[in-house]
Motif scaffolding. Structure first.
Motif, PDB file in Angstrom:
ATOM      1  N   GLU A   1      63.118  20.115  80.076  1.00 38.59           N
ATOM      2  CA  GLU A   1      62.534  20.937  78.824  1.00 38.59           C
ATOM      3  C   GLU A   1      61.746  21.985  79.200  1.00 38.59           C
ATOM      4  O   GLU A   1      60.979  21.922  80.399  1.00 38.59           O
ATOM      5  CB  GLU A   1      61.526  19.921  78.127  1.00 38.59           C
ATOM      6  CG  GLU A   1      62.187  19.318  76.957  1.00 38.59           C
ATOM      7  CD  GLU A   1      61.412  18.347  76.249  1.00 38.59           C
ATOM      8  OE1 GLU A   1      61.121  17.266  76.910  1.00 38.59           O
ATOM      9  OE2 GLU A   1      60.627  18.726  75.093  1.00 38.59           O
TER      10      GLU A   1
ATOM     11  N   ILE B   1      68.083  24.435  71.000  1.00 38.71           N
ATOM     12  CA  ILE B   1      66.866  25.406  70.796  1.00 38.71           C
ATOM     13  C   ILE B   1      66.108  24.900  69.607  1.00 38.71           C
ATOM     14  O   ILE B   1      66.770  24.879  68.334  1.00 38.71           O
ATOM     15  CB  ILE B   1      67.163  26.549  70.534  1.00 38.71           C
ATOM     16  CG1 ILE B   1      68.185  27.112  71.815  1.00 38.71           C
ATOM     17  CG2 ILE B   1      66.301  27.714  70.467  1.00 38.71           C
ATOM     18  CD1 ILE B   1      68.962  28.468  71.594  1.00 38.71           C
ATOM     19  N   VAL B   2      64.862  24.362  69.487  1.00 46.74           N
ATOM     20  CA  VAL B   2      64.231  24.007  68.433  1.00 46.74           C
ATOM     21  C   VAL B   2      62.662  24.620  68.461  1.00 46.74           C
ATOM     22  O   VAL B   2      62.021  24.315  69.301  1.00 46.74           O
ATOM     23  CB  VAL B   2      64.124  22.407  68.407  1.00 46.74           C
ATOM     24  CG1 VAL B   2      63.445  21.985  66.996  1.00 46.74           C
ATOM     25  CG2 VAL B   2      65.400  21.799  68.391  1.00 46.74           C
TER      26      VAL B   2
ATOM     27  N   SER C   1      64.962  27.264  65.896  1.00 49.52           N
ATOM     28  CA  SER C   1      65.664  28.534  66.076  1.00 49.52           C
ATOM     29  C   SER C   1      64.909  29.576  65.381  1.00 49.52           C
ATOM     30  O   SER C   1      64.414  29.571  64.471  1.00 49.52           O
ATOM     31  CB  SER C   1      67.187  28.376  65.787  1.00 49.52           C
ATOM     32  OG  SER C   1      67.711  27.296  66.336  1.00 49.52           O
ATOM     33  N   GLN C   2      64.837  30.752  66.011  1.00 48.99           N
ATOM     34  CA  GLN C   2      64.231  31.993  65.809  1.00 48.99           C
ATOM     35  C   GLN C   2      65.276  33.250  65.799  1.00 48.99           C
ATOM     36  O   GLN C   2      66.062  33.156  66.508  1.00 48.99           O
ATOM     37  CB  GLN C   2      63.019  32.420  66.538  1.00 48.99           C
ATOM     38  CG  GLN C   2      61.978  31.182  66.881  1.00 48.99           C
ATOM     39  CD  GLN C   2      61.074  31.637  67.800  1.00 48.99           C
ATOM     40  OE1 GLN C   2      60.955  32.565  68.362  1.00 48.99           O
ATOM     41  NE2 GLN C   2      59.890  30.906  67.648  1.00 48.99           N
TER      42      GLN C   2
ATOM     43  N   ASP D   1      66.299  34.741  68.776  1.00 51.71           N
ATOM     44  CA  ASP D   1      67.253  33.856  69.744  1.00 51.71           C
ATOM     45  C   ASP D   1      68.711  34.631  69.556  1.00 51.71           C
ATOM     46  O   ASP D   1      69.740  33.950  70.390  1.00 51.71           O
ATOM     47  CB  ASP D   1      67.319  32.277  69.431  1.00 51.71           C
ATOM     48  CG  ASP D   1      65.851  31.746  69.526  1.00 51.71           C
ATOM     49  OD1 ASP D   1      65.506  30.951  68.995  1.00 51.71           O
ATOM     50  OD2 ASP D   1      65.073  32.279  70.539  1.00 51.71           O
TER      51      ASP D   1
ATOM     52  N   ARG E   1      60.692  25.525  73.766  1.00 54.47           N
ATOM     53  CA  ARG E   1      61.745  25.244  72.487  1.00 54.47           C
ATOM     54  C   ARG E   1      63.114  24.926  73.318  1.00 54.47           C
ATOM     55  O   ARG E   1      63.851  24.476  72.440  1.00 54.47           O
ATOM     56  CB  ARG E   1      61.908  26.429  71.767  1.00 54.47           C
ATOM     57  CG  ARG E   1      60.377  26.773  71.071  1.00 54.47           C
ATOM     58  CD  ARG E   1      60.593  28.025  70.044  1.00 54.47           C
ATOM     59  NE  ARG E   1      61.107  29.186  70.649  1.00 54.47           N
ATOM     60  CZ  ARG E   1      62.259  29.778  70.370  1.00 54.47           C
ATOM     61  NH1 ARG E   1      63.086  29.202  69.584  1.00 54.47           N
ATOM     62  NH2 ARG E   1      62.628  30.938  70.916  1.00 54.47           N
TER      63      ARG E   1
END
Lengths: 109, 113
Positions: free
Chosen positions: A58, A77-78, A80-81, A84, A61
């Motif tokens: 990890e 991916i947490v 998401s933006q 990204d 994100r």
């Protein structure tokens, strides 16, 4: 003979949700796996890696999961933006680095 | 701290010609690798240089050759250019101790007509 496969050429995800990018490999000699992100007109940028002796790594994100028995890894991916949105390459190595064909991720605001 | 730099940015050549691409690694890095990225594909490994010698090579013909200088910068030479050599050529650098976490330059776009 594609040793590293990314079977989804593209993926669209809503902002704030989870993005899951998948990668499969065929060569059991691979002992190190990496994910790179690439924006247009730029070179790939290293994101995260995992050794074959681990099953999870990890970094903020980003989380990479490795399933050696299935010869499968995934990048989560947490959250998401929109930033990204890029092409993501999976890569595997033992003496040289082999890249997959990439998955284009679009994060929709 | 300058990252990996490559020159030129774009290049147009004719079939049969020869081309030289240049790369300066990130400060502190001593190992340089070259990749070819065709449209819609991932980077394909050409070769890697360390201590001014070719250490590893991918499945590319002898038309592709390279060189590393004492300051760790590197050149990629391609002879007898073919239309299929049109691609983005990426240079990546790393420290020998870096476990394959490479830093990439922006690439040189080569078009062969």
């Amino acid at each position: 003979d594609q040793q590293v496969k990314q079977n989804s050429p593209s993926l669209s995800v809503q902002e704030g949700r989870i993005s899951i990018l998948n990668c499969d490999y065929t060569n059991s000699m691979f002992d190190y796996f990496l994910w790179y992100k690439k924006y247009p007109a730029e070179g790939p940028t290293f994101l995260i890696s995992i050794s074959s002796i681990k099953d999870k790594n990890e970094d903020g994100r980003f989380t990479v999961f490795l399933n050696k028995s299935a010869k499968h890894l995934s990048l989560h991916i947490v959250p998401s933006q929109p930033g990204d949105s890029a092409v993501y390459f999976c890569a595997a190595s033992y003496d040289k680095v082999i890249f997959g064909p990439g998955t284009s991720l679009s994060v929709i605001p | 701290d300058a990252g990996v730099t490559q020159s030129p940015t774009h290049l147009i050549k004719t079939r049969g010609q020869q081309v030289t691409l240049r790369c300066s690694p990130k400060s502190g890095h001593d190992t340089v690798s070259w990749y070819q990225q065709a449209l819609g594909q991932g980077p394909q490994f050409i070769f890697q240089y360390y201590e001014e010698e070719e250490r590893q090579r991918g499945n590319f013909p002898d038309r592709f050759s390279g060189h590393q200088f004492p300051n760790y910068s590197s050149e990629l030479n391609v002879n007898a250019l073919l239309l299929g050599d049109s691609a983005l050529y990426l240079c990546a650098s790393t420290m020998t101790s870096g476990r394959y976490e490479q830093y990439f330059g922006p690439g040189t776009r080569l078009t062969v007509t």
